[in-house]
Design a protein around this motif. Sequence first.
Motif, PDB file in Angstrom:
ATOM      1  N   VAL A 485       0.583  -1.645  -0.611  1.00  0.00           N
ATOM      2  CA  VAL A 485       0.136  -0.183   0.024  1.00  0.00           C
ATOM      3  C   VAL A 485       0.847   1.189   0.276  1.00  0.00           C
ATOM      4  O   VAL A 485       1.552   1.153   0.736  1.00  0.00           O
ATOM      5  N   ILE A 486       0.459   2.388  -0.543  1.00  0.00           N
ATOM      6  CA  ILE A 486       1.674   3.427  -1.148  1.00  0.00           C
ATOM      7  C   ILE A 486       0.885   4.142  -1.012  1.00  0.00           C
ATOM      8  O   ILE A 486      -0.149   4.705  -1.368  1.00  0.00           O
ATOM      9  N   ASP A 487       1.476   5.704  -1.377  1.00  0.00           N
ATOM     10  CA  ASP A 487       1.242   6.880  -1.335  1.00  0.00           C
ATOM     11  C   ASP A 487       0.018   7.473  -2.223  1.00  0.00           C
ATOM     12  O   ASP A 487      -0.849   7.939  -2.229  1.00  0.00           O
ATOM     13  N   VAL A 488       0.639   6.845  -3.853  1.00  0.00           N
ATOM     14  CA  VAL A 488       0.582   6.744  -4.747  1.00  0.00           C
ATOM     15  C   VAL A 488       1.557   6.429  -5.982  1.00  0.00           C
ATOM     16  O   VAL A 488       2.889   5.679  -5.786  1.00  0.00           O
ATOM     17  N   LEU A 489       1.470   6.087  -6.977  1.00  0.00           N
ATOM     18  CA  LEU A 489       1.236   4.928  -8.201  1.00  0.00           C
ATOM     19  C   LEU A 489       2.707   5.784  -9.128  1.00  0.00           C
ATOM     20  O   LEU A 489       2.547   6.641  -9.631  1.00  0.00           O
ATOM     21  N   PRO A 490       3.307   5.806  -9.687  1.00  0.00           N
ATOM     22  CA  PRO A 490       4.437   6.442 -10.356  1.00  0.00           C
ATOM     23  C   PRO A 490       4.103   6.847 -11.827  1.00  0.00           C
ATOM     24  O   PRO A 490       3.186   5.691 -11.998  1.00  0.00           O
ATOM     25  N   THR A 491       4.215   7.598 -12.303  1.00  0.00           N
ATOM     26  CA  THR A 491       4.212   7.920 -13.458  1.00  0.00           C
ATOM     27  C   THR A 491       5.055   8.480 -14.152  1.00  0.00           C
ATOM     28  O   THR A 491       5.752   9.211 -14.003  1.00  0.00           O
ATOM     29  N   THR A 492       4.835   8.097 -15.688  1.00  0.00           N
ATOM     30  CA  THR A 492       5.660   8.832 -16.823  1.00  0.00           C
ATOM     31  C   THR A 492       5.790  10.074 -16.940  1.00  0.00           C
ATOM     32  O   THR A 492       4.516  10.704 -16.544  1.00  0.00           O
ATOM     33  N   SER A 493       6.755  10.916 -17.858  1.00  0.00           N
ATOM     34  CA  SER A 493       6.080  11.887 -17.912  1.00  0.00           C
ATOM     35  C   SER A 493       5.073  12.559 -19.086  1.00  0.00           C
ATOM     36  O   SER A 493       4.669  14.267 -17.926  1.00  0.00           O
ATOM     37  N   THR A 494       4.432  11.707 -19.798  1.00  0.00           N
ATOM     38  CA  THR A 494       2.978  12.019 -20.345  1.00  0.00           C
ATOM     39  C   THR A 494       1.817  10.997 -19.337  1.00  0.00           C
ATOM     40  O   THR A 494       1.014  11.055 -19.805  1.00  0.00           O
ATOM     41  N   GLY A 495       2.261  10.945 -18.488  1.00  0.00           N
ATOM     42  CA  GLY A 495       0.896  11.012 -17.147  1.00  0.00           C
ATOM     43  C   GLY A 495       0.843   8.686 -17.357  1.00  0.00           C
ATOM     44  O   GLY A 495      -0.455   8.812 -16.724  1.00  0.00           O
ATOM     45  N   LYS A 496       1.596   8.306 -17.928  1.00  0.00           N
ATOM     46  CA  LYS A 496       1.373   7.064 -18.027  1.00  0.00           C
ATOM     47  C   LYS A 496       1.616   5.853 -17.045  1.00  0.00           C
ATOM     48  O   LYS A 496       2.902   6.790 -15.967  1.00  0.00           O
ATOM     49  N   LEU A 497       1.588   5.358 -16.768  1.00  0.00           N
ATOM     50  CA  LEU A 497       1.589   4.875 -15.677  1.00  0.00           C
ATOM     51  C   LEU A 497       3.422   3.659 -15.442  1.00  0.00           C
ATOM     52  O   LEU A 497       2.937   3.334 -16.585  1.00  0.00           O
ATOM     53  N   ALA A 498       4.130   3.973 -14.861  1.00  0.00           N
ATOM     54  CA  ALA A 498       5.490   3.659 -14.727  1.00  0.00           C
ATOM     55  C   ALA A 498       5.959   2.603 -14.536  1.00  0.00           C
ATOM     56  O   ALA A 498       6.281   2.056 -13.112  1.00  0.00           O
ATOM     57  N   ARG A 499       5.853   1.294 -15.032  1.00  0.00           N
ATOM     58  CA  ARG A 499       5.817   0.014 -14.001  1.00  0.00           C
ATOM     59  C   ARG A 499       7.053  -0.277 -14.051  1.00  0.00           C
ATOM     60  O   ARG A 499       7.088  -1.144 -12.961  1.00  0.00           O
ATOM     61  N   ASN A 500       7.353   0.804 -14.908  1.00  0.00           N
ATOM     62  CA  ASN A 500       9.216   0.063 -14.649  1.00  0.00           C
ATOM     63  C   ASN A 500       9.537   0.399 -13.236  1.00  0.00           C
ATOM     64  O   ASN A 500      10.577  -0.444 -12.201  1.00  0.00           O
ATOM     65  N   ARG A 501       9.021   1.590 -12.725  1.00  0.00           N
ATOM     66  CA  ARG A 501       9.315   2.199 -11.121  1.00  0.00           C
ATOM     67  C   ARG A 501       9.182   1.023 -10.538  1.00  0.00           C
ATOM     68  O   ARG A 501       9.867   1.077  -9.681  1.00  0.00           O
ATOM     69  N   LEU A 502       8.194   0.475 -10.436  1.00  0.00           N
ATOM     70  CA  LEU A 502       7.740  -0.092  -9.410  1.00  0.00           C
ATOM     71  C   LEU A 502       7.719  -1.709  -9.196  1.00  0.00           C
ATOM     72  O   LEU A 502       8.317  -2.147  -8.547  1.00  0.00           O
ATOM     73  N   ARG A 503       8.187  -2.430 -10.640  1.00  0.00           N
ATOM     74  CA  ARG A 503       9.040  -3.172 -10.578  1.00  0.00           C
ATOM     75  C   ARG A 503      10.860  -2.485 -10.032  1.00  0.00           C
ATOM     76  O   ARG A 503      11.310  -3.649  -9.208  1.00  0.00           O
ATOM     77  N   GLU A 504      10.984  -2.033 -10.118  1.00  0.00           N
ATOM     78  CA  GLU A 504      12.569  -1.634  -9.239  1.00  0.00           C
ATOM     79  C   GLU A 504      12.385  -1.908  -8.073  1.00  0.00           C
ATOM     80  O   GLU A 504      12.665  -2.368  -7.260  1.00  0.00           O
ATOM     81  N   SER A 505      11.185  -1.057  -7.236  1.00  0.00           N
ATOM     82  CA  SER A 505      10.455  -0.541  -5.998  1.00  0.00           C
ATOM     83  C   SER A 505      10.885  -2.431  -5.353  1.00  0.00           C
ATOM     84  O   SER A 505      10.705  -2.844  -4.280  1.00  0.00           O
ATOM     85  N   ALA A 506       9.650  -3.723  -6.122  1.00  0.00           N
ATOM     86  CA  ALA A 506       9.235  -4.463  -5.383  1.00  0.00           C
ATOM     87  C   ALA A 506      10.204  -5.588  -5.923  1.00  0.00           C
ATOM     88  O   ALA A 506      10.949  -6.115  -4.801  1.00  0.00           O
ATOM     89  N   GLY A 507      11.797  -4.895  -6.448  1.00  0.00           N
ATOM     90  CA  GLY A 507      12.611  -5.955  -6.531  1.00  0.00           C
ATOM     91  C   GLY A 507      13.721  -5.917  -5.231  1.00  0.00           C
ATOM     92  O   GLY A 507      14.609  -6.633  -4.876  1.00  0.00           O
ATOM     93  N   ARG A 508      13.482  -5.282  -4.872  1.00  0.00           N
ATOM     94  CA  ARG A 508      13.920  -4.074  -3.428  1.00  0.00           C
ATOM     95  C   ARG A 508      13.591  -4.780  -2.449  1.00  0.00           C
ATOM     96  O   ARG A 508      13.900  -5.026  -0.765  1.00  0.00           O
ATOM     97  N   GLU A 509      12.067  -5.801  -2.256  1.00  0.00           N
ATOM     98  CA  GLU A 509      11.416  -6.519  -1.148  1.00  0.00           C
ATOM     99  C   GLU A 509      11.709  -8.178  -1.453  1.00  0.00           C
ATOM    100  O   GLU A 509      11.847  -8.214  -2.618  1.00  0.00           O
ATOM    101  N   ALA A 510      11.500  -8.537  -0.428  1.00  0.00           N
ATOM    102  CA  ALA A 510      11.591 -10.506  -0.215  1.00  0.00           C
ATOM    103  C   ALA A 510      10.578 -10.665   0.816  1.00  0.00           C
ATOM    104  O   ALA A 510      10.104 -11.853   0.765  1.00  0.00           O
ATOM    105  N   VAL A 511       8.864  -9.737   1.178  1.00  0.00           N
ATOM    106  CA  VAL A 511       8.309 -10.192   1.438  1.00  0.00           C
ATOM    107  C   VAL A 511       7.215 -10.845   0.615  1.00  0.00           C
ATOM    108  O   VAL A 511       6.934 -10.417  -0.074  1.00  0.00           O
ATOM    109  N   VAL A 512       6.800 -12.239   1.261  1.00  0.00           N
ATOM    110  CA  VAL A 512       5.598 -12.663   0.805  1.00  0.00           C
ATOM    111  C   VAL A 512       4.509 -12.687   1.898  1.00  0.00           C
ATOM    112  O   VAL A 512       4.265 -12.713   2.498  1.00  0.00           O
ATOM    113  N   ASP A 513       3.294 -12.234   1.522  1.00  0.00           N
ATOM    114  CA  ASP A 513       2.280 -12.264   1.762  1.00  0.00           C
ATOM    115  C   ASP A 513       0.921 -13.972   1.241  1.00  0.00           C
ATOM    116  O   ASP A 513      -0.067 -13.926   2.695  1.00  0.00           O
ATOM    117  N   ARG A 514       1.154 -14.516   0.617  1.00  0.00           N
ATOM    118  CA  ARG A 514       0.809 -15.693   0.465  1.00  0.00           C
ATOM    119  C   ARG A 514       0.104 -16.290   1.573  1.00  0.00           C
ATOM    120  O   ARG A 514      -0.516 -17.096   2.017  1.00  0.00           O
TER     121      ARG A 514
END
Length: 514
Positions: A485-514
Amino acid sequence: MKLVELLVGKHVSAGVGDRVSHVDPDIGEVTYAQLHDAVVGYAGALRERGIPAGARALVVADDSVATTAAILGLWWHGCVPVPVSPALSDPELRFMAADCEAAFAHFDVPNAARRELGADIDQLPHTTGDEVRTIFMSDTESQAYAPAAVAEEADWAAGQPALIQYTSGSTGSPKGVLHAATGIEAVAASVGSLLGLGPDDVVLSTAKVSFGYGFGNSVILPLAAGARTVVLRGGVDAHAVHSALHRHRPTVLFSVPRMYVALLALAASHGTEATASLRLAATAGEHCPAALAERVRETFGVPLVNGLGATEALHFVVATPPAAITAGATGLPVPGATATVRGEDGEPVPEGTEGRLHVAGPSVALGYLNRTEATRRTFADRGVYTGDIVRRDDAGELWYLCRADDLLNMGGYKVAPGEIEAVVREAEEVAECAVVAVSDENGLDQAVAYAVPVPGADPSVVRKAILALLRTRLAAFKRPARVEVIDVLPTTSTGKLARNRLRESAGREAVVDR
């Protein structure tokens, strides 16, 4: 073509019907002759109940010899089995039953699960796994499943659908793949010869029969070879597989990369005695990184066949042969198949150039059920586009690069991010969400869900609500490994979702919820 004869009858006719076909946790050893009698009896029961040849039958069942007998009995009677996972949600099962116009069902699920399926499925004419098990467990033939009550085995024509397997497309909407009997015969011949399966083999598959890869592993390949199949029922985790390896001493193991990761961890702490009986291991369902494949070969001391398959082609279409091949390569077309790398225009591209994998051969399906446009796009150029991006080197070996669409590859199951996102958005205090895939330390995909709460919402409460929805609305294999749960989703300069930045953030974590 007579499918039961192809897989079972020929062994009985050859005088080796006393060979064990299955080791089932509920009823023990079952011979080919016993399996054949049960199949014929099951077909007789269908006839007595007035089920017409050609009817489609939803098979909602965990793995068991009873499930295999039901599928083969449906084939004998001329019905089309539609195996689906009992782990799917009620809406998914209802959709598939309606989409394939199921006229019959076979259930092998707990009674509580049956009650949740809904009247439209549960009230179909049906049989149960317990009914079939009584045939194997009783000394006298069940009257309801008497072999004498059946007609001659159905003869399947070329181009006639004999099996429907459901898969997910890029939108997440399930699509029924129509397989012909000739495709089943082709897999038995091509992949069976590649693996060198024979009557002395004992086969263990961690993938379920309701999954295309598992259907080939536990139904088509071992039966055609006259081998013995070890049945795994219920949840399949590394400890269950490790125990089965110890107890049944299989010679061939079919699994997926992340299960091999878990088995390697157990080998590090318990040794490799459990895998000492193996002569061959195979992996498919998702890309197996080169380093992981090498660890499996070195630790277990056996060749590892790395297969690339598609539900649209029933089983492996490209695989590394048991003999040595370049480390990291996906392999070569299986016998009888042709694989080409093509551009967007459908024309082959030069060696070393990435493109779409196109496969032609007898195992390619007839198309999708009720999906004319999707069939036209995927089953094109006299073959099928698997949805994988690959390249071919100058030695002719294919190298997997990525998926052509945005599907997540989770344990071999293709899941659309939008399907998970739709469930996350059902939480009342979720404003936005996105799901991305990241690689874990073993190079395997894991899904991470990101959610933005509405102003003033407690993040911990929102997260708990999301987890509760995921656990009730999605099958286990579709659930993300983690929810953030985060404050805001990252976006590109054109306002599109920056999935690459989410992937970079996710790769730094290792907690599993399943």
